[in-house]
Design a protein around this motif. Sequence first.
Motif, mmCIF file in Angstrom:
data_model
loop_
_atom_site.group_PDB
_atom_site.id
_atom_site.type_symbol
_atom_site.label_atom_id
_atom_site.label_comp_id
_atom_site.label_asym_id
_atom_site.label_seq_id
_atom_site.Cartn_x
_atom_site.Cartn_y
_atom_site.Cartn_z
ATOM 1 N N MET A 1 0.766 -1.239 0.045
ATOM 2 C CA MET A 1 0.085 0.140 0.153
ATOM 3 C C MET A 1 0.861 1.401 0.119
ATOM 4 N N THR A 2 0.370 2.287 -0.542
ATOM 5 C CA THR A 2 1.443 3.482 -1.168
ATOM 6 C C THR A 2 1.455 4.676 0.080
ATOM 7 N N PRO A 3 2.664 5.164 0.173
ATOM 8 C CA PRO A 3 2.461 6.093 1.306
ATOM 9 C C PRO A 3 2.379 7.315 0.433
ATOM 10 N N THR A 4 1.922 8.451 1.082
ATOM 11 C CA THR A 4 1.767 9.669 0.819
ATOM 12 C C THR A 4 2.335 10.753 1.634
ATOM 13 N N THR A 5 1.627 11.234 2.688
ATOM 14 C CA THR A 5 2.370 12.498 3.425
ATOM 15 C C THR A 5 2.684 12.195 5.052
ATOM 16 N N GLU A 6 3.237 13.198 5.648
ATOM 17 C CA GLU A 6 3.462 13.371 6.852
ATOM 18 C C GLU A 6 2.226 13.048 7.658
ATOM 19 N N THR A 7 2.298 12.663 8.945
ATOM 20 C CA THR A 7 1.005 12.533 9.936
ATOM 21 C C THR A 7 1.021 13.561 10.797
ATOM 22 N N ASN A 8 -0.153 14.020 11.339
ATOM 23 C CA ASN A 8 -0.309 14.975 12.580
ATOM 24 C C ASN A 8 -1.535 14.589 13.297
ATOM 25 N N ASN A 9 -1.246 13.823 14.208
ATOM 26 C CA ASN A 9 -2.496 13.506 15.167
ATOM 27 C C ASN A 9 -2.961 14.303 15.886
ATOM 28 N N ALA A 10 -4.683 14.300 15.804
ATOM 29 C CA ALA A 10 -5.286 15.287 16.751
ATOM 30 C C ALA A 10 -6.318 14.552 17.287
ATOM 31 N N PRO A 11 -6.612 14.690 18.937
ATOM 32 C CA PRO A 11 -7.579 14.018 19.442
ATOM 33 C C PRO A 11 -9.069 14.566 18.800
ATOM 34 N N GLY A 12 -9.990 13.389 19.052
ATOM 35 C CA GLY A 12 -11.308 14.089 18.925
ATOM 36 C C GLY A 12 -11.989 13.400 18.070
ATOM 37 N N ALA A 13 -11.878 13.398 16.752
ATOM 38 C CA ALA A 13 -13.288 13.595 16.371
ATOM 39 C C ALA A 13 -13.593 12.863 15.129
ATOM 40 N N THR A 14 -14.962 13.051 14.715
ATOM 41 C CA THR A 14 -15.226 12.435 13.630
ATOM 42 C C THR A 14 -14.791 12.921 12.307
ATOM 43 N N ASP A 15 -14.643 14.146 12.169
ATOM 44 C CA ASP A 15 -14.379 14.699 11.071
ATOM 45 C C ASP A 15 -12.849 15.337 10.799
ATOM 46 N N ALA A 16 -12.084 14.393 10.404
ATOM 47 C CA ALA A 16 -10.472 14.405 10.389
ATOM 48 C C ALA A 16 -10.040 15.206 9.208
ATOM 49 N N LEU A 249 9.399 -0.784 2.006
ATOM 50 C CA LEU A 249 8.660 -1.682 2.401
ATOM 51 C C LEU A 249 8.130 -1.230 3.926
ATOM 52 N N VAL A 250 9.213 -0.363 4.534
ATOM 53 C CA VAL A 250 8.825 -0.015 5.895
ATOM 54 C C VAL A 250 7.831 1.252 5.669
ATOM 55 N N LEU A 251 8.278 2.187 4.591
ATOM 56 C CA LEU A 251 7.160 3.304 4.464
ATOM 57 C C LEU A 251 5.818 2.726 3.993
ATOM 58 N N ALA A 252 5.672 1.641 3.233
ATOM 59 C CA ALA A 252 4.616 1.349 2.657
ATOM 60 C C ALA A 252 3.574 0.385 3.733
ATOM 61 N N GLY A 253 4.558 -0.257 4.496
ATOM 62 C CA GLY A 253 3.822 -1.196 5.522
ATOM 63 C C GLY A 253 3.444 -0.902 6.578
ATOM 64 N N GLY A 357 -3.449 0.547 -5.224
ATOM 65 C CA GLY A 357 -2.956 1.237 -6.587
ATOM 66 C C GLY A 357 -3.347 0.178 -7.794
ATOM 67 N N HIS A 358 -2.833 0.448 -8.791
ATOM 68 C CA HIS A 358 -2.836 -0.175 -10.212
ATOM 69 C C HIS A 358 -1.771 0.010 -11.007
ATOM 70 N N GLY A 359 -1.974 -1.021 -12.179
ATOM 71 C CA GLY A 359 -0.702 -0.510 -13.223
ATOM 72 C C GLY A 359 0.592 -1.320 -12.686
ATOM 73 N N ILE A 360 1.627 -0.955 -13.148
ATOM 74 C CA ILE A 360 2.961 -1.445 -13.008
ATOM 75 C C ILE A 360 3.522 -1.157 -11.448
ATOM 76 N N HIS A 361 2.909 -0.188 -10.971
ATOM 77 C CA HIS A 361 3.092 0.307 -9.577
ATOM 78 C C HIS A 361 2.252 -0.162 -8.375
ATOM 79 N N HIS A 362 1.273 -1.024 -8.815
ATOM 80 C CA HIS A 362 0.267 -1.688 -8.025
ATOM 81 C C HIS A 362 1.355 -2.329 -6.883
ATOM 82 N N CYS A 363 0.878 -2.138 -5.440
ATOM 83 C CA CYS A 363 1.615 -2.365 -4.217
ATOM 84 C C CYS A 363 2.483 -3.719 -4.466
ATOM 85 N N LEU A 364 3.671 -3.694 -4.363
ATOM 86 C CA LEU A 364 4.603 -4.783 -4.236
ATOM 87 C C LEU A 364 3.988 -6.057 -3.167
ATOM 88 N N GLY A 365 3.673 -5.308 -1.984
ATOM 89 C CA GLY A 365 3.424 -6.072 -0.796
ATOM 90 C C GLY A 365 2.119 -6.314 -0.614
#
Length: 414
Positions: A1-16, A249-253, A357-365
Motif C-alpha cells: 500500500m502506497t505512502p503519501t504524506t506526513e501525519t499530524n495526530n489530533a484528538p477527537g473527532a469524527t471529521d479529520a 517496505l517500511v514506508l508502505a507497510g 493502486g493499479h498498473g505497474i506500480h500496484h503495491c508490491l506487498g
Amino acid sequence: MTPTTETNNAPGATDATATGLVHTRRARFGPAEELCRLSEGRPVTRIDVGPGTDGRTVWLVTGHAEVRQVLGDHRRFSTRRRLGPRPAAGRDEGKRPDELIGQLMDYDPPEHTRLRQILTPEFTLRRMRRIEPGITGIVTEHLDAMERTGPPAELVAAFASPVPGAALCELIGVPRDDRGDFLRRCHAFLAPGRGRQRRAASGELLSRYVAAMVARQRTDPDEGFLGMLIRDHGDEVTDKELRGVCVLLVLAGLDNISGMLGLGTLLLLDHPDQLAAVRDDPAAVDGAVEELLRYLTVPHAPTPRTALEDVTVGEQLIKAGEHVLCSLPTANRDPALLARPDRFDITREPVPHVAFGHGIHHCLGAALARMELRIAYPALLRRFPGLRLAVPEHEVPFRVHALAHGVDRLPVTW
C-alpha cells in the motif's frame, strides 16, 4: 500500500479534515465531504496544492475508471518527474537522489521493469505462505500479551502497530534482538510533526542499519527475503537498491497496515453482525478483508504522476508537464464501480478496488498485507469475543493529515 504524506495526530473527532491538502482529508471511515463534493460529476478537477510546483497545474482525479486510466498508463504518466520545484541550476535533473535508489515509486520503465522483475518472485502467494507461520506467531504473541495484561487496552499500541512492525522484521530478516531498536528508528522517521531535518536524521539512522544488514547478507545470505534476493540475483541488484527496497517496505507497510487494523476493528465494532461473521465464519474472511480495504482505503493517493504528453482523462485535457494526483478513497466509492458504495457490506461480490493502486506500480506487498489482515482480524475477535470500546466513540482520536488514515488510539475492553 502506497505512502503519501506526513501525519499530524489530533484528538477527537469524527471529521479529520482540519488541515492539509484536500485529497488527504477524511471523515471517520470515508473521504471528507469537501473531497466528495469535488468528485460529484467531475472525475478530474484542478486543485491548489500551494507553493512548490513551479507554476505547473495540478489535477485531482477522483473517478474509478479515470484513476485506473492514469495509474495504468506508464507510457504517458511518469512517477519519476517530481511534483515540486525544478532542480536548481547546475543540478542534474536525471540523477536520482541516493535516498531514492531502490524505491520503486521513483522508477519508470525500463529501470522499473528490471527491478520489479527481480523483486516480484519474493512476494508471490507461495513465498508469503513460507512466512505465514511466523506472522501467525506474531499475532498470537501480541494477543497473549494483551490477555496477560488484562483490560482495558489501547489496541493501536498493543496490537495494530506492533503486529505489522514485527511482520516486516520477519520478512526482511531483522534479528529478534534488534527489532525493538529497528522499529523505534522506523517510527521516528514516520512520526508526525518532527520537522524535515529531524526526520531526515532519523531516516539516515534507519538507512545505515539496513545498509549494514545488506552487507551481512552479502557475506552470508540466509533463507530470508534479502538473502534469497542476493542468492538468486547476485550482481543484478546493488546494495543501494536492496537498502532502498527495504526502506520502501517500511514506508508502505507500517502505517498502512496499522491503520487498517485499528480503523477496521472500529468499523467492525460498529457493525456487530458483520463482526460476528469475521469472527466465526472462516469462509467470510477473504471477502471481509477485500470490503474493508475498499471501504476504508487508508492510503490517500499513490505517488503523483506527471503527464509526458497531452492526454485526455475524463474529458479533461491534461497537458504535458502537468501533475496528477489520484484519490484512491473516492475512486473506491465511485457509484460507477458498485451500487451503494457508501454502504459497508462484507457479503458483496469483490470489485476491482484500487486500495493497492493499479498498473505497474500496484503495491508490491499486497499479498503480504492481505495475509496479515486475514490472520489478524479473526484472531483478535476470537480471542476477545466481548471486545468493545472502552470510551464513547466520539472520543476515539483519528489521524489527521496522515501518511495513512486510521485511528491514533483505540481504547478497548472485553
